[in-house]
Write an enzyme that holds these catalytic residues in place. Structure first.
Site, PDB file in Angstrom:
ATOM      1  N   ASP A  76     -25.814   5.389 -59.461  1.00 32.06           N
ATOM      2  CA  ASP A  76     -26.688   4.958 -58.363  1.00 32.06           C
ATOM      3  C   ASP A  76     -28.135   5.134 -58.812  1.00 32.06           C
ATOM      4  O   ASP A  76     -28.482   6.190 -59.353  1.00 32.06           O
ATOM      5  CB  ASP A  76     -26.420   5.840 -57.120  1.00 32.06           C
ATOM      6  CG  ASP A  76     -26.736   5.116 -55.819  1.00 32.06           C
ATOM      7  OD1 ASP A  76     -27.589   4.212 -55.847  1.00 32.06           O
ATOM      8  OD2 ASP A  76     -26.124   5.456 -54.794  1.00 32.06           O
TER       9      ASP A  76
ATOM     10  N   HIS B 167     -35.066  -1.046 -58.671  1.00 22.78           N
ATOM     11  CA  HIS B 167     -34.486  -0.058 -57.742  1.00 22.78           C
ATOM     12  C   HIS B 167     -33.150   0.480 -58.226  1.00 22.78           C
ATOM     13  O   HIS B 167     -32.638   1.439 -57.669  1.00 22.78           O
ATOM     14  CB  HIS B 167     -34.312  -0.691 -56.355  1.00 22.78           C
ATOM     15  CG  HIS B 167     -35.607  -0.982 -55.666  1.00 22.78           C
ATOM     16  ND1 HIS B 167     -36.034  -0.312 -54.548  1.00 22.78           N
ATOM     17  CD2 HIS B 167     -36.608  -1.861 -55.960  1.00 22.78           C
ATOM     18  CE1 HIS B 167     -37.218  -0.775 -54.173  1.00 22.78           C
ATOM     19  NE2 HIS B 167     -37.582  -1.716 -55.008  1.00 22.78           N
TER      20      HIS B 167
END
Ligand code: G6P
Length: 506
Positions: free
Chosen positions: A384, A170
């Site tokens: 991110d 992720h």
């Protein structure tokens, strides 16, 4: 890695393995344990398939030393993995969040390398692998999630060579020059290569991984496919690395934000803030990857320069508490709070602070109201994997209003090209872009928001998980010696030919 003997099959066709279970546990004074569902993005994505396919979820309860038998929660078998207080310190706070997290986010803060943390990581990964191996049905599918569990794929393969194994990372996967710092880099790569399909957020993450494989192992690669060889040097299987950008339950968020009580709450929020002309919003876990300091600094300078004025413009920063036992997070909290205090001291008025800083988390309904209330959404992460807040903001704006300011260092930037892009390290550039967003006319807002919404509403999280499982389901199952029966016929992801083409979502 020690050799383990294969274990007997369990009964679940689809087993998700993640550091956390999708439930919150509470222990009362009498020591009674109760649980409630915690509606995270991942469980929303997997729930329909898990319910349809006899699914189990293996994960940690979130509390120390909590031993709990597997139980059924809303048609999903929940299988808690117990972690001691020491393991939480060494495996979770230490290796996962003070070694891998900063390393994988381009060493924004220095990773710490401790052999004791690594040992705990291995030990705990094995516990997760054993729990998953005991649950999955013959020929079933195991889907392992995220950086806390990178050794689990190879450990499951040792125990259950008959199943399909997927892994999804992720967070970003760093370039080789950075990844190579890790003393256990080769073990991590080998752990991941236990999977049949390794999913990443961005194409660049997948290429970084394949490059690490080429440089750190003797295996051959072709494009994004790695050929894994057996002890005799013969090709044993192929591992595919690919990008599957994750998303949110967009329709749900869209619907939530259309509810009259949510719209009413959005109006109330603006009123409570004194009806500013421009409400700027930041929503993040309080994490040093999110660029909160850079954003607050840019806002403070804009007020200082007189390009924005208080109370006509105000910044609301929601910073939800996170990983509070890790030193870098404690330091960040101090830095952000000092900065916010300074800006408010210099530029706030009675009843009108320049920055409203909220160190809480809020339920989805309140978040939807905040998104609706905000004229400008600031997502300025330094790095991110994806950033789902950006997608939530877009999904909430069925009025086609509002401007998304988005860091080019987020996975979301690959997809959300209608946003105003910024480099958060370039404070002057970011200030200009914030002013541009504040001044953007309604026509351009609408044009950009429509483009953003098309993308977010179409590529939702259900499409993401279908897409990953369909690629995984197309992988031929191994028929190891000693295994009989129809491996492959029971798993949900066993490659239904009527499924949509096995193409990753862009
Ligand atoms: C990121 C990670 C997740 C993690 C979440 C919250 O999104 O990718 O794996 O669960 O942060 O962090 P926490 O440490 O509280 O689980």
């Amino acid at each position: 890695m020690s050799q383990s003997n294969p274990v007997d099959a369990g009964e679940y066709d689809l087993v998700a393995v993640a550091n956390r279970l999708p439930v919150d546990f509470t222990v009362d004074d009498a020591g009674e344990v109760s649980w409630s569902r915690s509606p995270g993005g991942l469980v929303t994505a997997l729930e329909p398939m898990m319910q349809a396919a006899d699914g189990a979820w293996v994960g940690w309860s979130g509390a120390p030393d909590l031993a709990h038998e597997p139980f059924d929660g809303d048609d999903i078998r929940l299988v808690p993995v117990t972690l001691s207080a020491e393991e939480i310190e060494l495996y979770y706070e230490g290796f996962s969040n003070d070694t891998l997290w900063p390393l994988y986010h381009d060493v924004i803060t220095a990773p710490a390398y401790h052999r004791q943390w690594w040992e705990a990581y291995r030990r705990v990964n094995r516990r997760f692998a054993e729990a998953a191996a005991a649950q999955v049905a013959r020929g079933g599918t195991v889907w392992v999630h995220d950086y806390q569990l990178q050794l689990v794929p190879a450990m499951i393969r040792e125990l259950r060579p008959d199943v399909r194994i997927g892994f999804f990372n992720h967070i970003p996967f760093p370039g080789l020059e950075i990844f190579a710092q890790l003393p256990w880099r080769r073990q991590i790569v080998e752990g991941l290569l236990g999977a049949d399909v390794i999913g990443f957020q961005r194409a660049s993450d997948a290429s970084n991984f394949v490059r690490a494989v080429r440089r750190l192992t003797d295996l051959t690669t072709r494009g994004q496919v790695v050929t894994v060889t057996g002890a005799d040097g013969r090709a044993e299987r192929h591992v595919r690395a690919a990008a599957f950008p994750i998303s949110i339950d967009s329709a749900h968020f869209d619907q939530l934000a259309r509810r009259p009580e949510v719209q009413q709450r959005a109006r109330e929020i603006r009123e409570e803030l004194g009806n500013p002309q421009t409400l700027l919003l930041g929503v993040d876990r309080l994490d040093y990857t999110k660029g909160i300091r850079h954003r607050v600094k840019a806002f403070g300078e804009l007020v200082e320069d007189g390009r924005l004025t208080v109370p006509e413009a105000t910044l609301v920063q929601v910073a939800s508490p996170s990983r509070e036992n890790v030193g870098a997070y404690q330091q960040l909290r101090e830095d952000v709070e000092l900065l916010v205090g300074r800006i408010n001291g210099d530029f706030g008025h009675l009843g009108h602070p320049a920055v409203h800083y909220l160190h809480h988390s809020y339920p989805p309904k309140e978040m939807a109201a905040l998104y609706l209330a905000a004229d400008v959404m600031l997502v300025t992460a330094l790095r991110d994997g994806m950033n789902l807040v950006a997608k939530e903001y877009v999904a909430a704006r069925s009025d086609d209003r509002g401007v998304l300011v988005l860091s080019e260092f987020t996975g979301a930037a690959d997809e959300l090209t209608g946003a105003v892009m910024v480099n958060p390290h370039d404070i002057d550039g970011m200030k200009d872009m914030i002013v541009r967003a504040v001044e953007m006319d309604a026509r351009e807002q609408r044009k950009r928001m429509r483009r953003l919404r098309r993308r977010v509403l179409e590529d939702d999280v259900a499409k993401w998980s279908r897409s990953f499982l369909s690629v995984l389901g197309a992988v031929p199952l191994a028929e190891p010696a000693g295994w009989t029966g129809s491996a492959g016929s029971s798993g949900l992801a066993a490659g239904d030919p009527t499924e949509e083409a096995a193409e990753p979502v862009r």
